[in-house]
Write a protein that holds these residues in place. Structure first.
Motif, PDB file in Angstrom:
ATOM      1  N   ASP A   1     -11.319  22.650 -33.370  1.00  0.00           N
ATOM      2  CA  ASP A   1     -12.315  21.601 -33.617  1.00  0.00           C
ATOM      3  C   ASP A   1     -11.977  20.290 -32.903  1.00  0.00           C
ATOM      4  OD1 ASP A   1     -10.085  21.094 -35.099  1.00  0.00           O
ATOM      5  OD2 ASP A   1     -11.138  20.505 -36.931  1.00  0.00           O
ATOM      6  N   GLY A   2     -11.125  20.364 -31.876  1.00  0.00           N
ATOM      7  CA  GLY A   2     -10.713  19.155 -31.171  1.00  0.00           C
ATOM      8  C   GLY A   2     -11.101  19.181 -29.699  1.00  0.00           C
ATOM      9  N   LYS A   3     -10.916  18.048 -29.068  1.00  0.00           N
ATOM     10  CA  LYS A   3     -11.237  17.908 -27.650  1.00  0.00           C
ATOM     11  C   LYS A   3      -9.960  17.737 -26.831  1.00  0.00           C
ATOM     12  CE  LYS A   3     -15.850  15.864 -28.132  1.00  0.00           C
ATOM     13  NZ  LYS A   3     -16.520  17.049 -27.535  1.00  0.00           N
ATOM     14  N   THR A   4      -9.923  18.377 -25.683  1.00  0.00           N
ATOM     15  CA  THR A   4      -8.795  18.228 -24.765  1.00  0.00           C
ATOM     16  C   THR A   4      -8.718  16.782 -24.274  1.00  0.00           C
ATOM     17  OG1 THR A   4      -9.054  20.523 -24.042  1.00  0.00           O
ATOM     18  CG2 THR A   4      -7.816  19.038 -22.584  1.00  0.00           C
ATOM     19  N   ALA A   5      -7.500  16.264 -24.183  1.00  0.00           N
ATOM     20  CA  ALA A   5      -7.315  14.910 -23.684  1.00  0.00           C
ATOM     21  C   ALA A   5      -7.793  14.823 -22.231  1.00  0.00           C
ATOM     22  CB  ALA A   5      -5.847  14.511 -23.765  1.00  0.00           C
ATOM     23  N   VAL A   6      -8.498  13.755 -21.927  1.00  0.00           N
ATOM     24  CA  VAL A   6      -8.973  13.512 -20.566  1.00  0.00           C
ATOM     25  C   VAL A   6      -8.400  12.181 -20.091  1.00  0.00           C
ATOM     26  CG1 VAL A   6     -10.965  13.146 -19.069  1.00  0.00           C
ATOM     27  CG2 VAL A   6     -11.090  14.815 -20.938  1.00  0.00           C
ATOM     28  N   LYS A   7      -7.803  12.193 -18.900  1.00  0.00           N
ATOM     29  CA  LYS A   7      -7.280  10.978 -18.298  1.00  0.00           C
ATOM     30  C   LYS A   7      -8.067  10.682 -17.020  1.00  0.00           C
ATOM     31  CE  LYS A   7      -3.809  10.631 -21.209  1.00  0.00           C
ATOM     32  NZ  LYS A   7      -3.606   9.521 -22.140  1.00  0.00           N
ATOM     33  N   TYR A   8      -8.471   9.447 -16.868  1.00  0.00           N
ATOM     34  CA  TYR A   8      -9.151   8.995 -15.658  1.00  0.00           C
ATOM     35  C   TYR A   8      -8.128   8.231 -14.820  1.00  0.00           C
ATOM     36  CZ  TYR A   8     -13.388  10.251 -18.166  1.00  0.00           C
ATOM     37  OH  TYR A   8     -14.358  10.944 -18.853  1.00  0.00           O
ATOM     38  N   LEU A   9      -7.782   8.799 -13.672  1.00  0.00           N
ATOM     39  CA  LEU A   9      -6.784   8.215 -12.792  1.00  0.00           C
ATOM     40  C   LEU A   9      -7.498   7.512 -11.640  1.00  0.00           C
ATOM     41  CD1 LEU A   9      -4.498  11.379 -12.665  1.00  0.00           C
ATOM     42  CD2 LEU A   9      -4.321   9.456 -14.235  1.00  0.00           C
ATOM     43  N   VAL A  10      -7.357   6.203 -11.573  1.00  0.00           N
ATOM     44  CA  VAL A  10      -7.991   5.416 -10.525  1.00  0.00           C
ATOM     45  C   VAL A  10      -6.922   5.124  -9.472  1.00  0.00           C
ATOM     46  CG1 VAL A  10      -9.366   3.381 -10.002  1.00  0.00           C
ATOM     47  CG2 VAL A  10      -9.471   4.405 -12.299  1.00  0.00           C
ATOM     48  N   VAL A  11      -7.109   5.660  -8.270  1.00  0.00           N
ATOM     49  CA  VAL A  11      -6.087   5.589  -7.225  1.00  0.00           C
ATOM     50  C   VAL A  11      -6.636   4.819  -6.033  1.00  0.00           C
ATOM     51  CG1 VAL A  11      -4.518   6.935  -5.775  1.00  0.00           C
ATOM     52  CG2 VAL A  11      -5.289   7.868  -7.967  1.00  0.00           C
ATOM     53  N   ASP A  12      -5.868   3.803  -5.581  1.00  0.00           N
ATOM     54  CA  ASP A  12      -6.333   3.031  -4.430  1.00  0.00           C
ATOM     55  C   ASP A  12      -5.780   3.595  -3.126  1.00  0.00           C
ATOM     56  OD1 ASP A  12      -3.715   2.156  -4.130  1.00  0.00           O
ATOM     57  OD2 ASP A  12      -4.107   0.095  -4.717  1.00  0.00           O
ATOM     58  N   GLY A  13      -6.111   2.960  -2.030  1.00  0.00           N
ATOM     59  CA  GLY A  13      -5.727   3.456  -0.717  1.00  0.00           C
ATOM     60  C   GLY A  13      -4.241   3.480  -0.466  1.00  0.00           C
ATOM     61  N   ALA A  14      -3.471   2.676  -1.209  1.00  0.00           N
ATOM     62  CA  ALA A  14      -2.018   2.648  -1.052  1.00  0.00           C
ATOM     63  C   ALA A  14      -1.315   3.623  -1.983  1.00  0.00           C
ATOM     64  CB  ALA A  14      -1.493   1.235  -1.303  1.00  0.00           C
ATOM     65  N   GLY A  15      -2.103   4.371  -2.773  1.00  0.00           N
ATOM     66  CA  GLY A  15      -1.512   5.357  -3.675  1.00  0.00           C
ATOM     67  C   GLY A  15      -1.154   4.814  -5.042  1.00  0.00           C
ATOM     68  N   GLU A  16      -1.444   3.535  -5.302  1.00  0.00           N
ATOM     69  CA  GLU A  16      -1.161   2.961  -6.612  1.00  0.00           C
ATOM     70  C   GLU A  16      -2.191   3.474  -7.620  1.00  0.00           C
ATOM     71  OE1 GLU A  16       1.543   1.194  -7.409  1.00  0.00           O
ATOM     72  OE2 GLU A  16       2.163   1.612  -5.348  1.00  0.00           O
ATOM     73  N   VAL A  17      -1.748   3.606  -8.891  1.00  0.00           N
ATOM     74  CA  VAL A  17      -2.569   4.288  -9.893  1.00  0.00           C
ATOM     75  C   VAL A  17      -2.804   3.403 -11.113  1.00  0.00           C
ATOM     76  CG1 VAL A  17      -2.757   6.318 -11.375  1.00  0.00           C
ATOM     77  CG2 VAL A  17      -1.600   6.499  -9.159  1.00  0.00           C
ATOM     78  N   MET A  18      -4.011   3.465 -11.643  1.00  0.00           N
ATOM     79  CA  MET A  18      -4.361   2.880 -12.932  1.00  0.00           C
ATOM     80  C   MET A  18      -4.905   4.016 -13.795  1.00  0.00           C
ATOM     81  SD  MET A  18      -6.995  -0.281 -13.717  1.00  0.00           S
ATOM     82  CE  MET A  18      -8.411   0.593 -13.048  1.00  0.00           C
ATOM     83  N   VAL A  19      -4.498   4.093 -15.069  1.00  0.00           N
ATOM     84  CA  VAL A  19      -4.859   5.224 -15.916  1.00  0.00           C
ATOM     85  C   VAL A  19      -5.697   4.749 -17.099  1.00  0.00           C
ATOM     86  CG1 VAL A  19      -4.009   7.138 -17.312  1.00  0.00           C
ATOM     87  CG2 VAL A  19      -2.715   6.402 -15.292  1.00  0.00           C
ATOM     88  N   LEU A  20      -6.811   5.451 -17.327  1.00  0.00           N
ATOM     89  CA  LEU A  20      -7.643   5.259 -18.513  1.00  0.00           C
ATOM     90  C   LEU A  20      -7.634   6.580 -19.271  1.00  0.00           C
ATOM     91  CD1 LEU A  20     -10.693   3.565 -16.726  1.00  0.00           C
ATOM     92  CD2 LEU A  20      -8.738   2.419 -17.781  1.00  0.00           C
ATOM     93  N   GLY A  21      -7.431   6.536 -20.586  1.00  0.00           N
ATOM     94  CA  GLY A  21      -7.254   7.795 -21.285  1.00  0.00           C
ATOM     95  C   GLY A  21      -8.093   7.976 -22.532  1.00  0.00           C
ATOM     96  N   GLN A  22      -8.477   9.233 -22.786  1.00  0.00           N
ATOM     97  CA  GLN A  22      -9.032   9.678 -24.057  1.00  0.00           C
ATOM     98  C   GLN A  22      -8.019  10.661 -24.627  1.00  0.00           C
ATOM     99  OE1 GLN A  22     -12.770  11.326 -22.699  1.00  0.00           O
ATOM    100  NE2 GLN A  22     -13.891   9.448 -23.216  1.00  0.00           N
ATOM    101  N   THR A  23      -7.329  10.277 -25.691  1.00  0.00           N
ATOM    102  CA  THR A  23      -6.168  11.024 -26.168  1.00  0.00           C
ATOM    103  C   THR A  23      -6.498  12.456 -26.579  1.00  0.00           C
ATOM    104  OG1 THR A  23      -5.150   8.984 -26.924  1.00  0.00           O
ATOM    105  CG2 THR A  23      -4.283  11.012 -27.820  1.00  0.00           C
ATOM    106  N   GLY A  24      -7.603  12.649 -27.238  1.00  0.00           N
ATOM    107  CA  GLY A  24      -7.944  14.001 -27.671  1.00  0.00           C
ATOM    108  C   GLY A  24      -6.868  14.585 -28.573  1.00  0.00           C
TER     109      GLY A  24
END
Length: 288
Positions: free
Chosen positions: A89-112
């Motif tokens: 009855d649960g949802k798999t965690a989803v992470k939104y990885l925002v990656v720029d041209g230099a390879g740096e990452v920002m993460v937005l998450g739904q824990t699930g």
């Protein structure tokens, strides 16, 4: 053959490649979007399987499209997913990885439900057959109990707490860990704590500046490998997998650092959290 168990997050990653990371109240253009399995424990497990290390994965996913896709992907790489729990009855965690041209990452998450699993979901028989239990960011009480069980079974405890180290009380797990992985940011706030808790081996990840091992009164260093950075997502997980794979085959710290840095470099020069790591690719960077 030595076996490793990985325990922690299993996610579905949606990677958004952008022209730049936006400022507050700013906007960036999405250049490319992909979906694939992720999560620190799952990433380490996949890399270990690529290095031909038998590996089992303890974590939890939902009974949904993302969870089924994640399980299929993991099984297809050779990871033993028998301990992986499915929460009906649960949802798999989803992470939104925002990656720029230099390879740096920002993460937005739904824990699930990625922390729904418990220590008891790891069968005693599976644990007793392992040489290493590798713990990643998860509920502190779950990590601590898993570490206790592993210590009682004579299994080496490896711990990579990740970015939540400063937000959660992992003192009980640190007290039982044989190997602890920290990046520079984590070490700035937690190195003294790890030392105070008596971790036998502390592995410090310096990114493009290489890495070092502090073991007892000895220090081992490796400068890393110069590669063009495309995406740093999962590079730390690949590093940990390389280090563990090298150590379980009997390598010393110098060789283990070289292998770990090679795996991290391979991940950094590739898009996404997962890479097709192999001993052949590692040898090409290491030089033998």
């Amino acid at each position: 053959m030595p076996r490793v168990i990985c325990a922690g997050h299993v996610n579905w990653d949606i990677t958004l490649r952008v022209d730049r990371l936006p400022e507050v109240d700013g906007e960036a253009a999405i250049q490319h979007q992909t979906g694939a399995g992720g999560g620190s424990a799952a990433n380490v497990a996949v890399a270990l399987a690529g290095l031909r290390v038998p590996v089992s994965l303890l974590g939890s996913v939902g009974d949904d499209e993302h969870g089924r896709a994640a399980r299929r992907e993991l099984t297809g790489t050779g990871v033993d997913c028998d301990p992986l729990q499915t929460v009906s009855d649960g949802k798999t965690a989803v992470k939104y990885l925002v990656v720029d041209g230099a390879g740096e990452v920002m993460v937005l998450g739904q824990t699930g439900v990625n922390e729904a699993f418990q220590s008891g979901h790891l069968p005693g028989a599976t644990l007793s057959e392992a040489d290493v239990l590798h713990l990643t960011s998860q509920r502190p009480e779950t990590a601590a109990r898993l570490a206790e069980r592993a210590s009682e079974a004579g299994v080496t405890v490896s711990f990579d707490p990740g970015r939540r180290l400063g937000q959660r009380d992992y003192s009980s797990t640190l007290a039982l860990a044989d190997v602890v992985f920290l990046n520079d940011r984590e070490a700035a706030t937690a190195l003294d704590e790890c030392t105070d808790h008596g971790a036998e081996t502390i592995v410090l990840k310096h990114g493009p500046r290489g890495a070092e091992v502090r073991a007892s009164e000895e220090t081992f260093t490796h400068p890393g490998f110069a590669v063009e950075t495309v995406d740093t997502t999962g590079a730390g997980d690949a590093f940990a997998a390389g280090f563990l794979a090298s150590r379980v085959r009997g390598d010393g710290y110098d060789e283990a650092l070289a292998v770990a840095n090679a795996c991290g470099a391979l991940a950094a020069r590739s898009a996404g959290a997962r890479i097709d790591v192999s001993w052949t690719a590692v040898s090409e960077l290491v030089g033998h």
